[in-house]
Write a protein that holds these residues in place. Structure first.
Motif, mmCIF file in Angstrom:
data_model
loop_
_atom_site.group_PDB
_atom_site.id
_atom_site.type_symbol
_atom_site.label_atom_id
_atom_site.label_comp_id
_atom_site.label_asym_id
_atom_site.label_seq_id
_atom_site.Cartn_x
_atom_site.Cartn_y
_atom_site.Cartn_z
ATOM 1 N N GLU A 1 0.806 -1.213 0.000
ATOM 2 C CA GLU A 1 0.000 0.000 0.000
ATOM 3 C C GLU A 1 0.842 1.267 0.000
ATOM 4 O O GLU A 1 0.534 2.236 -0.702
ATOM 5 C CB GLU A 1 -0.940 0.005 1.206
ATOM 6 N N GLU A 2 1.900 1.266 0.778
ATOM 7 C CA GLU A 2 2.722 2.478 0.860
ATOM 8 C C GLU A 2 3.418 2.785 -0.463
ATOM 9 O O GLU A 2 3.745 3.946 -0.737
ATOM 10 C CB GLU A 2 3.749 2.344 1.984
ATOM 11 N N SER A 3 3.637 1.777 -1.300
ATOM 12 C CA SER A 3 4.260 1.993 -2.610
ATOM 13 C C SER A 3 3.278 2.540 -3.629
ATOM 14 O O SER A 3 3.643 3.345 -4.495
ATOM 15 C CB SER A 3 4.853 0.677 -3.145
ATOM 16 N N ILE A 4 2.018 2.105 -3.564
ATOM 17 C CA ILE A 4 1.074 2.425 -4.639
ATOM 18 C C ILE A 4 0.127 3.576 -4.315
ATOM 19 O O ILE A 4 -0.445 4.178 -5.230
ATOM 20 C CB ILE A 4 0.257 1.189 -5.046
ATOM 21 N N ARG A 5 -0.043 3.923 -3.041
ATOM 22 C CA ARG A 5 -0.938 5.026 -2.686
ATOM 23 C C ARG A 5 -0.241 6.370 -2.884
ATOM 24 O O ARG A 5 0.917 6.532 -2.496
ATOM 25 C CB ARG A 5 -1.397 4.916 -1.236
ATOM 26 N N VAL A 6 -0.965 7.326 -3.479
ATOM 27 C CA VAL A 6 -0.407 8.656 -3.699
ATOM 28 C C VAL A 6 -1.356 9.705 -3.138
ATOM 29 O O VAL A 6 -2.572 9.482 -3.049
ATOM 30 C CB VAL A 6 -0.175 8.933 -5.205
ATOM 31 N N PRO A 7 -0.820 10.858 -2.735
ATOM 32 C CA PRO A 7 -1.709 11.967 -2.386
ATOM 33 C C PRO A 7 -2.361 12.502 -3.651
ATOM 34 O O PRO A 7 -1.747 12.516 -4.721
ATOM 35 C CB PRO A 7 -0.755 12.996 -1.771
ATOM 36 N N LEU A 8 -3.583 12.940 -3.548
ATOM 37 C CA LEU A 8 -4.257 13.597 -4.661
ATOM 38 C C LEU A 8 -5.234 14.624 -4.093
ATOM 39 O O LEU A 8 -6.264 14.268 -3.517
ATOM 40 C CB LEU A 8 -4.985 12.601 -5.554
ATOM 41 N N ILE A 9 -4.861 15.881 -4.234
ATOM 42 C CA ILE A 9 -5.646 17.011 -3.733
ATOM 43 C C ILE A 9 -5.973 17.907 -4.916
ATOM 44 O O ILE A 9 -5.091 18.219 -5.726
ATOM 45 C CB ILE A 9 -4.849 17.800 -2.674
ATOM 46 N N LEU A 10 -7.229 18.308 -5.035
ATOM 47 C CA LEU A 10 -7.669 19.204 -6.098
ATOM 48 C C LEU A 10 -8.396 20.386 -5.480
ATOM 49 O O LEU A 10 -9.208 20.202 -4.564
ATOM 50 C CB LEU A 10 -8.581 18.482 -7.096
ATOM 51 N N ASN A 11 -8.096 21.574 -5.963
ATOM 52 C CA ASN A 11 -8.643 22.779 -5.348
ATOM 53 C C ASN A 11 -8.869 23.856 -6.395
ATOM 54 O O ASN A 11 -7.973 24.156 -7.184
ATOM 55 C CB ASN A 11 -7.677 23.284 -4.265
ATOM 56 N N GLN A 12 -10.063 24.393 -6.416
ATOM 57 C CA GLN A 12 -10.370 25.582 -7.208
ATOM 58 C C GLN A 12 -11.568 26.272 -6.571
ATOM 59 O O GLN A 12 -12.701 25.819 -6.711
ATOM 60 C CB GLN A 12 -10.668 25.250 -8.674
ATOM 61 N N PRO A 13 -11.325 27.371 -5.860
ATOM 62 C CA PRO A 13 -12.426 28.036 -5.150
ATOM 63 C C PRO A 13 -13.563 28.414 -6.095
ATOM 64 O O PRO A 13 -13.343 28.940 -7.187
ATOM 65 C CB PRO A 13 -11.752 29.296 -4.582
ATOM 66 N N GLY A 14 -14.766 28.101 -5.680
ATOM 67 C CA GLY A 14 -15.934 28.454 -6.454
ATOM 68 C C GLY A 14 -16.305 27.451 -7.522
ATOM 69 O O GLY A 14 -17.460 27.393 -7.945
ATOM 70 N N ALA A 15 -15.366 26.646 -7.974
ATOM 71 C CA ALA A 15 -15.638 25.657 -9.015
ATOM 72 C C ALA A 15 -15.740 24.245 -8.453
ATOM 73 O O ALA A 15 -16.470 23.416 -8.984
ATOM 74 C CB ALA A 15 -14.561 25.720 -10.094
ATOM 75 N N LEU A 16 -14.991 23.978 -7.386
ATOM 76 C CA LEU A 16 -15.023 22.675 -6.731
ATOM 77 C C LEU A 16 -15.679 22.829 -5.369
ATOM 78 O O LEU A 16 -15.509 23.860 -4.709
ATOM 79 C CB LEU A 16 -13.612 22.107 -6.545
ATOM 80 N N LEU A 17 -16.407 21.834 -4.949
ATOM 81 C CA LEU A 17 -17.016 21.845 -3.627
ATOM 82 C C LEU A 17 -15.944 21.525 -2.600
ATOM 83 O O LEU A 17 -15.357 20.438 -2.620
ATOM 84 C CB LEU A 17 -18.153 20.829 -3.553
ATOM 85 N N GLY A 18 -15.676 22.459 -1.722
ATOM 86 C CA GLY A 18 -14.614 22.281 -0.743
ATOM 87 C C GLY A 18 -14.982 21.369 0.401
ATOM 88 O O GLY A 18 -16.141 20.948 0.557
ATOM 89 N N ASP A 19 -13.963 21.039 1.199
ATOM 90 C CA ASP A 19 -14.125 20.212 2.383
ATOM 91 C C ASP A 19 -14.701 18.853 2.029
ATOM 92 O O ASP A 19 -15.519 18.299 2.752
ATOM 93 C CB ASP A 19 -14.999 20.907 3.425
ATOM 94 N N GLN A 20 -14.235 18.288 0.903
ATOM 95 C CA GLN A 20 -14.646 16.955 0.514
ATOM 96 C C GLN A 20 -13.504 15.964 0.724
ATOM 97 O O GLN A 20 -12.358 16.236 0.365
ATOM 98 C CB GLN A 20 -15.035 16.905 -0.961
ATOM 99 N N SER A 21 -13.844 14.819 1.261
ATOM 100 C CA SER A 21 -12.923 13.694 1.370
ATOM 101 C C SER A 21 -13.597 12.519 0.677
ATOM 102 O O SER A 21 -14.524 11.919 1.217
ATOM 103 C CB SER A 21 -12.633 13.375 2.844
ATOM 104 N N ARG A 22 -13.130 12.208 -0.533
ATOM 105 C CA ARG A 22 -13.798 11.217 -1.359
ATOM 106 C C ARG A 22 -13.136 9.857 -1.221
ATOM 107 O O ARG A 22 -11.918 9.741 -1.134
ATOM 108 C CB ARG A 22 -13.767 11.638 -2.831
#
Length: 464
Positions: free
Chosen positions: A293-314
């Motif tokens: 898991e530690e080899s294959i898991r990556v961080p992925l954060i996406l942010n654009q105020p007003g276009a993306l719904l914030g405070d989401q953990s998918r």
């Protein structure tokens, strides 16, 4: 105007090494802020857990068995670096450039011919090649001198900001920033950061027993691994230092009034083990290669105020191939039907998730490969096959999250083995290009695990 896109693509920044992913001691305030006000994908994976193939998957939206890059590329080998390894692919910057975007790279490329602009880029500052960093290219962009003596993360950020300030303001931009600060060797990080971590408990890093399904890579190549606490302090300091540089980029976007029209993406080419399972490294930290898991898991954060719904953990399971499709979808670009047929993309756009929606029929598994290794990872299990003769592993992730017990030969799990094996074979049967298949690995030149490469005029050894 279409949205701008800033992709910050790290080298070896593991998902577990950010505060927003649950690490209680590492300090990454900028990234935590972007996650809190944006979208954090909890189950993001690389298709191949080593540098060059992971980067190629994102840039092309395709698997190693399609684009043909199956291992890391030694950029100091002239025979390797003289070739653009994805020259036959259609890359994300090429697509965006063809749709009116100004495009730039600042930092790491690692897919060959680093000394010249890759197709689709207007601006090029590649940190690995002396020739690229000393020449002026035939382009309207100034080509800046490199940093002799080691990696300079400030130069990468400086050049990225230069791009943002010199761009054509009438056109949208795509900027790819590739930091390598979290890569080995884990030493000589700024003392102002390292000192704060030397007293940490490092309670978020399991001090596991030796990986039970193979042998470790040689520790003699990386002396810093022998002092676990100091090595972890240096690695945590790297994460904090990168976080600072990302903050500089966000500040520049805000100063130019670009934040609300810029999609910011933060991810990494693959994960990393820092003693997890007894491994120091990623997929090639063991032999045979691993898919822990530690080899294959990556961080992925996406942010654009007003276009993306914030405070989401998918919780949806996504890969870099999906990210390729998502960025195109977010920018409103649809690939021609002919291209879709010819390229046979395995990824899907998860853009609706970013606005708080859903995607019907989203897959409940991801697939990975590394040479002759192929993997399926479901919500509860992981099957790793090594063709043609094994060894194979079946892990019950729900009952055995530290991946210590191999159930592959357990009679009680044979129906599951058959099912998952069939799914792997159908998936790669659908998507692989026979000429680029990882199952041809025995006939392809392979990198030796003990291979190293060096920055010119330095003693810094970089393990790939």
């Amino acid at each position: 105007m279409r949205p701008n896109v800033l992709v910050v693509f790290l080298d070896d920044h593991a998902q577990w090494a950010l505060g927003c992913y649950g690490n209680t001691e590492v300090q990454t305030p900028t990234l935590d802020y972007l996650a809190r006000t944006g979208v954090r994908m909890r189950n993001a994976f690389t298709p191949t857990p080593v540098c060059s193939p992971g980067r190629a998957a994102f840039l092309t939206g395709r698997l190693s068995s399609q684009h043909g890059v199956h291992d890391y590329l030694n950029v100091w080998d002239p025979g390797v670096n003289e070739r653009n390894w994805i020259a036959d692919e259609l890359t994300l910057p090429e697509v965006l450039h063809d749709h009116g975007y100004t495009t730039g790279l600042a930092g790491k490329w690692h897919l060959g011919r680093s000394f010249e602009r890759a197709p689709g880029f207007d601006f090029w500052y590649e940190l690995a090649d002396e020739r690229a960093n000393q020449e002026h290219l035939d382009s309207p962009w100034q080509h800046f001198p490199g940093f002799r003596g080691g990696y300079n993360r400030h130069a990468v950020t400086d050049r990225a900001i230069d791009f943002l300030r010199a761009r054509d303001e009438e056109k949208p931009f795509y900027l790819h920033v590739g930091y390598v600060g979290t890569h080995s060797p884990w030493e000589n990080r700024p003392e102002r950061h390292v000192s704060r971590y030397r007293q940490c408990t490092f309670r978020d890093v399991p001090d596991d027993a030796t990986y039970p399904f193979g042998r470790m890579a040689s520790e003699s190549l990386m002396p810093t691994r022998r002092d676990r606490r100091e090595t972890l302090a240096q690695y945590y300091a790297s994460a904090t230092e990168v976080d600072e540089q990302v903050g500089r980029l966000i500040d520049e976007l805000e100063a130019q009034g670009l934040r609300e029209n810029t999609l910011v993406v933060y991810t990494s080419d693959h994960g990393l083990n820092m003693g997890h399972h007894g491994i120091w490294g990623k997929g090639n930290g063991t032999k045979p290669y691993n898919m822990v898991e530690e080899s294959i898991r990556v961080p992925l954060i996406l942010n654009q105020p007003g276009a993306l719904l914030g405070d989401q953990s998918r919780s949806e399971m996504v890969t870099h191939c999906d990210l390729f499709q998502t960025i195109l979808d977010h920018t409103g670009i649809a690939l021609p039907e002919k291209t879709l047929r010819e390229r046979n993309y395995p990824g899907r756009s998860f853009a609706p998730l970013l606005a708080g929606g859903h995607v019907r029929g989203w897959p409940q598994e991801v697939y990975g490969e590394y040479g002759n290794l192929r993997m399926i990872r479901t919500r509860t299990h992981k099957l790793t096959l090594r063709y043609p003769d094994g060894p194979a592993e079946l892990i019950d992730l729900a009952e055995d999250p530290r991946e210590t017990v191999n159930l592959y030969d357990d009679p009680r799990h044979q129906n599951l083995v058959v099912d998952l094996t069939g799914r792997i074979e159908r998936y790669f049967g659908q998507y692989e290009d026979p000429g680029n298949s990882g199952l041809r690995v025995a006939s392809l030149p392979q990198h030796n695990m003990e291979e190293v490469w060096r920055f010119p005029d330095t003693d810094s050894i970089w393990w790939e």
